[in-house]
Design a protein around this motif. Structure first.
Motif, short mmCIF file in Angstrom:
data_model
loop_
_atom_site.label_atom_id
_atom_site.label_comp_id
_atom_site.label_asym_id
_atom_site.label_seq_id
_atom_site.Cartn_x
_atom_site.Cartn_y
_atom_site.Cartn_z
N PRO A 90 0.84 -1.21 0.00
CA PRO A 90 0.00 0.00 0.00
C PRO A 90 0.87 1.25 0.00
CG PRO A 90 0.06 -0.95 2.19
CD PRO A 90 0.82 -1.90 1.29
N MET A 91 0.47 2.25 -0.78
CA MET A 91 1.21 3.50 -0.86
C MET A 91 0.26 4.68 -0.80
SD MET A 91 4.29 2.87 -3.54
CE MET A 91 5.60 1.72 -3.17
N SER A 92 -0.58 4.68 0.20
CA SER A 92 -1.56 5.76 0.33
C SER A 92 -0.86 7.05 0.72
CB SER A 92 -2.61 5.38 1.37
OG SER A 92 -3.47 6.47 1.61
N LYS A 93 -1.37 8.15 0.23
CA LYS A 93 -0.84 9.46 0.61
C LYS A 93 -1.33 9.89 1.98
CE LYS A 93 -0.41 11.09 -4.16
NZ LYS A 93 -0.82 12.10 -5.15
N GLU A 94 -2.27 9.15 2.54
CA GLU A 94 -2.77 9.47 3.85
C GLU A 94 -1.69 9.21 4.90
OE1 GLU A 94 -6.27 7.23 4.48
OE2 GLU A 94 -7.36 8.10 2.79
N THR A 95 -1.81 9.92 6.02
CA THR A 95 -0.79 9.79 7.07
C THR A 95 -0.81 8.41 7.71
OG1 THR A 95 -2.36 10.75 8.64
CG2 THR A 95 -0.81 12.25 7.55
N SER A 96 -1.95 7.74 7.74
CA SER A 96 -2.03 6.41 8.33
C SER A 96 -3.05 5.57 7.59
CB SER A 96 -2.40 6.51 9.82
OG SER A 96 -3.62 7.19 9.97
N VAL A 97 -2.80 4.28 7.54
CA VAL A 97 -3.64 3.34 6.80
C VAL A 97 -3.94 2.16 7.71
CG1 VAL A 97 -3.85 1.92 4.74
CG2 VAL A 97 -2.53 4.04 4.65
N SER A 98 -5.18 1.70 7.68
CA SER A 98 -5.55 0.53 8.48
C SER A 98 -4.82 -0.70 7.95
CB SER A 98 -7.07 0.32 8.40
OG SER A 98 -7.76 1.43 8.91
N GLY A 99 -4.56 -1.62 8.86
CA GLY A 99 -3.87 -2.84 8.45
C GLY A 99 -3.68 -3.82 9.58
N VAL A 100 -3.28 -5.03 9.19
CA VAL A 100 -3.07 -6.12 10.14
C VAL A 100 -1.71 -5.96 10.80
CG1 VAL A 100 -2.84 -8.62 10.38
CG2 VAL A 100 -4.56 -7.66 8.84
N ILE A 101 -1.64 -6.26 12.09
CA ILE A 101 -0.38 -6.28 12.84
C ILE A 101 -0.03 -7.74 13.08
CG2 ILE A 101 0.81 -5.60 14.96
CD1 ILE A 101 -1.20 -3.29 15.20
N LEU A 102 1.04 -8.20 12.48
CA LEU A 102 1.40 -9.60 12.58
C LEU A 102 1.95 -9.92 13.97
CD1 LEU A 102 3.11 -10.21 9.13
CD2 LEU A 102 0.76 -10.68 9.79
N PRO A 103 1.58 -11.07 14.54
CA PRO A 103 2.07 -11.43 15.88
C PRO A 103 3.49 -11.98 15.82
CG PRO A 103 0.64 -13.15 15.05
CD PRO A 103 0.62 -12.05 14.02
N SER A 104 4.12 -12.04 16.96
CA SER A 104 5.44 -12.65 17.08
C SER A 104 5.33 -13.90 17.94
CB SER A 104 6.44 -11.66 17.70
OG SER A 104 5.99 -11.24 18.97
N TYR A 105 6.18 -14.86 17.64
CA TYR A 105 6.15 -16.15 18.33
C TYR A 105 7.06 -16.11 19.55
CZ TYR A 105 7.67 -20.90 19.35
OH TYR A 105 8.03 -22.06 20.00
N ASN A 106 6.63 -16.78 20.63
CA ASN A 106 7.45 -16.88 21.83
C ASN A 106 7.05 -18.13 22.59
OD1 ASN A 106 9.33 -16.11 23.84
ND2 ASN A 106 8.81 -13.96 23.52
N ASP A 107 7.80 -18.43 23.64
CA ASP A 107 7.47 -19.57 24.48
C ASP A 107 7.84 -19.26 25.92
OD1 ASP A 107 10.25 -21.01 25.14
OD2 ASP A 107 10.32 -20.29 23.08
N SER A 108 7.16 -19.94 26.85
CA SER A 108 7.37 -19.72 28.27
C SER A 108 7.32 -21.06 28.98
CB SER A 108 6.30 -18.77 28.82
OG SER A 108 6.32 -18.74 30.23
#
Length: 892
Positions: A243-261
């Protein structure tokens, strides 16, 4: 003859005026620099030519016209020459050539305009060493392309571009061949995309063979793979969408990160969605999930309206499960935290203001949260909040009103004190004996009075009962009215005197009644609902002066003089007894033990006093300042240096003390402070001196300590604190950035307890996050200037309230940050407790600037909060999901 030939001849005549000398030269040789700047107007239609009939038949007149080859004014210029070839219909501009036509701007080393085909060609030229210079710069509207060469048709708006370079938002795009189909569609071949500042030699890029590019909107590619340091990686996609919108911000998915405990299993953390709801506010929804059933949710929103207000809201909720059901270490708990910050621009409404600073939630949130490592917030014992609205009414006298809701929470005892709300109303001072324009001078004219109202609805509850019916059942409601009357005047020219009287009336909606319960064999308190009030008054007076003293040592001395300023003051206060508000109750079944009490006990504004109070207070403040010879020999005036900012001594004497329950002389409090090393070091100290002795149980007795075999005063406590901050940029007067999130969480604003680590936003720098500017860099591994900063804090506490004579506190804390190289930053926060004989909280910070990437490692090596966190990812927000981070769970 065609009509446009007339235009061409006319153009050649106009251009020859500026190029007569040029055409007489050999064009194969480098000509002298002759600046050329010309305009061509091709919109003027030539005169029509009428053809005469050749026969006797009458025919219509026919006018032969042809549309001009361009539809507007062409402006151009060149540094060396402009050459017109009428046979080939070419105009050639050489060296710093520029051409302007409609919305097209073209700058290049050489530009060739073919006005027969309506095309323009631009390319580079060679300098004296054979190096290609003066790359073309093609601008149409807001789109800018910097290729090696370009071919553009004015009529069809199509173009063929070789090695084009363009910026689209945070992306930089370079393509081997670009075909411009129209103003909104480009086709690219052999393209690369990167956020690196150097598009020709990027540290990473995405390589693709074919691309459809719509400027300002999107890029759609075929097979795309990632290249790092010119080495292809196995990271590839069959197709890609950027995406290359000229708007200051664009909606979108935030990908998770993997971890373990070890206690919660495998997890996906910090995955969610960003909603760009409007230009004024947004919303981020992020969640975590662990395979043992634990989960967390976070809602973050920022909002702003220019010249009106701005703020942000954070809500965090976590359902934490440790171990497995049936195991002895199994536990389950729910924690939450709410933060709200709001500020209003003063220009929005000068007569009113609204602000909010909220930090409330579970007392153990910062100790138990799985998504933050923040020792500064964890060591803080208090969470506090305040929401305030105030308004000023432009009346005579002026009226000020405010509504405030406050919250204070002790995270150790889990008790919560809350006011919802507090109403404050005050009327400005009224001078009844002074006219509107009179000078307020003297005892009578300075008499003034005010009116103040304070109403409060107060709650005291615990974490588990917060906002439950039990909390509101125990509410305390009251109002306090006060009318202070005061005046001030000069006495004997050098003394400032003031007197005041204060009338107060307190209203309560709940009182108590004490009685002995024979069934319970104890004294019980009965709540009496209903309006009740009490009224009190008091008097006070004070007398003070200022004494100046100067000790001169001589003009030839380095220390020329020391100036001592003393401000002694003597005060008296009197509060009569209000015994009429007191009752009695029996403390046993026989009724022989009688005690006095007031029904207003435990009220939010206190209770009236049983005995009268008559006190004399004494206070002496001192400042010491020196005049020294300035090291700068060009200055003629001596330099002033503050030796002691303050040295205060205060005590009081109770005239009504009986010597048994009350002692006449209060302990003497001595405190002081100064600033050293160009005001970089703050030193504060204080001590308490008690003239009375104590018995074996530690109770003060009515015997002076010197008469009990001791010294004149008994030092019951003493303390000293030293704070020192220094950096390599001190002379540049740059403030060190503050850890705002730690401060919002209730922790310190500096990094003595380390910096906060938010696992949901690792792209934030562990340091100040700024790029190096203006550094004198010799190589990657050496700088002639080595930026650094250090914060030092030392605390010493002495206790002797019961003859223990011990150092109860003695600790030092240090934090330091430095740049080892232009790209490497390291930092450490640590300390040592000399009483407990152990190292305090320690954090090590490492960060590497990888140009478009950032790598960081944050490590707490030992203690209850031992943990580590590693992150590497792209700095650009548009590619923030391209990262790898790993962290260990904090030991709880």
């Amino acid at each position: 003859m065609q009509t446009n030939l007339f235009n061409i001849v006319l153009l050649s005549i106009l251009l020859s005026i500026g190029c007569n000398n040029l055409y007489s030269q050999d064009l194969t040789k480098k000509p002298k620099a002759i600046p050329i700047k010309e305009e061509i107007n091709t919109t003027t239609k030539p005169k029509a030519t009428a053809l005469k009939p050749t026969d006797s038949l009458k025919k219509k007149d026919t006018t032969l016209t042809k549309k001009p080859f361009l539809d507007g004014i062409v402006k151009y210029k060149a540094n060396q020459y402009a050459k017109i070839d009428q046979k080939k219909k070419l105009i050639t501009l050489y060296d710093q050539a520029e051409l302007y036509y409609q919305d097209v701007e073209l700058k290049s080393g050489i530009i060739v305009l073919d006005y027969d085909k309506n095309e323009v060609y631009a390319g580079r030229i060679k300098d004296s060493t054979g190096k290609l210079i003066q790359y073309p710069n093609f601008k149409q509207g807001t789109n800018i392309i910097e290729p090696d060469s370009i071919r553009f048709n004015f009529k069809t708006k199509k173009a063929l571009i070789w090695n084009s370079r363009t910026d689209q938002g945070e992306f930089k795009v370079k393509a081997r061949i670009t075909k411009k189909e129209n103003d909104s569609v480009y086709f690219l071949k052999g393209a690369r995309f990167t956020t690196s500042t150097n598009v020709d030699k990027p540290e990473y890029y995405f390589q693709t063979s074919k691309v459809k590019f719509i400027p300002g909107k999107k890029v759609i590619t075929g097979m795309t793979h990632m290249v790092i340091a010119d080495v292809p990686t196995p990271i590839a996609l069959p197709f890609a969408y950027f995406p290359m919108s000229k708007e200051t911000s664009v909606s979108g998915v935030i990908l998770p990160s993997y971890n373990d405990s070890n206690t919660r299993g495998f997890s996906l953390q910090n995955g969610g969605y960003y909603f760009a709801l409007s230009d004024h506010y947004d919303l981020t929804v992020i969640g975590d999930y662990y395979t043992n059933g634990s989960y967390g949710m976070r809602f973050e929103s920022s909002y702003a309206k220019r010249y009106r207000f701005r703020g942000n809201v954070n809500f965090r909720y976590e359902n934490l499960i440790s171990s497995e059901r049936g195991y002895p270490d199994y536990s389950k708990q729910k924690i939450y935290n709410i933060q709200w910050s709001h500020s209003r621009d003063s220009k929005a409404s000068p007569s009113s203001s609204f602000s909010a600073s909220v930090n409330l939630g579970s007392s153990k949130y910062f100790n138990q949260s799985i998504n933050q490592s923040n020792i500064g917030s964890r060591l803080n014992n208090t969470l506090s909040s305040s929401i305030s609205y105030s308004k000023t009414f432009n009346t005579v006298p002026e009226l000020r009103m405010s509504l405030t809701a406050t919250h204070s929470q002790n995270t150790q005892t889990e008790t919560i004190d809350m006011t919802l709300p507090t109403l404050q109303l005050s009327v400005d001072r009224i001078y009844p004996f002074a006219g509107k324009n009179d000078t307020k001078k003297g005892f009578i004219k300075n008499i003034n009075l005010q009116y103040n109202l304070n109403g409060r609805n107060s709650f005291t509850t615990t974490d588990s009962l917060f906002f439950k019916p039990e909390m509101f059942r125990d509410a305390k409601v009251g109002a306090q009215h006060s009318i202070p009357i005061s005046t001030n005047f000069k006495l004997f020219k050098y003394f400032s005197a003031s007197t005041s009287a204060n009338y107060e009336e307190v209203w309560y909606l709940k009182t108590i009644k004490k009685s002995y319960d024979f069934d319970k064999s104890a004294v019980v308190d009965q709540i009496q609902n209903g309006f009740d009030a009490f009224r009190t008054y008091n008097f006070s007076a004070s007398l003070g002066t200022t004494i100046y003293g100067t000790f001169n040592f001589g003009e030839e001395k380095k220390i020329k003089a020391i100036r001592h300023v003393m401000r002694p003051s003597l005060s008296y206060s009197y509060v009569p007894s209000f015994k009429k508000y007191y009752d009695t109750y029996a403390t046993d079944a026989s009724g022989t033990m009688i005690k006095e009490y007031t029904r207003f006990e435990n009220g939010i504004y206190g209770a009236p006093g049983l005995t009268n109070s008559s006190n004399i207070g004494f206070n002496l403040s001192n400042t010491f300042e020196a005049k020294v010879t300035d090291r700068d020999s060009t200055k003629t005036e001596p330099k002033k240096v503050m030796l002691l900012n303050n040295l205060n001594l205060s005590t009081s004497y109770n005239l009504n003390a009986d010597g048994k329950t009350e002692l006449a002389l209060a302990p003497i409090r001595v405190s002081g402070g100064t600033q050293l090393f160009k005001e970089k070091m703050n030193v504060n100290f204080g001590t308490t001196l008690d003239p009375y002795a104590i018995d074996n149980s530690g109770t003060r007795i009515n015997t002076f300590n010197i008469n009990n075999g001791g010294s004149l005063f008994r030092m019951t406590s003493a303390n000293m604190t030293i704070n020192y901050s220094i950096s390599s940029t001190d002379n540049e007067k740059k403030d060190k950035p503050k850890d705002s999130q730690t401060q919002r969480n209730g922790g310190r604003e500096d990094d003595l307890f380390g910096t906060a680590t938010d696992f949901g936003n690792n792209r934030k720098s562990l340091f100040d996050g700024s790029e190096e500017e203006g550094e004198d860099v010799i190589s990657e591994f050496f700088q002639s200037k080595l930026p650094w900063d250090m914060t030092f804090a030392y605390s010493l506490t002495y206790s002797n309230s019961n003859r223990e004579k011990q150092i109860s506190g003695n600790s030092i804390m240090i934090s330091a940050n430095t740049d080892l190289t232009p790209k490497w930053k390291v930092g450490v926060s640590t300390g040592y407790d000399f009483v407990q004989k152990g190292v305090t909280y320690t954090q090590l910070r490492f960060e590497r600037d990888l140009l478009s990437w950032r790598m960081s490692f944050n490590w707490t090596p030992f203690g209850d909060n031992a943990n580590w966190n590693f992150f590497i990812g792209i700095k650009s927000g548009i590619l923030s999901d391209i990262k790898w981070d790993k962290n260990s769970s904090v030991r709880r």
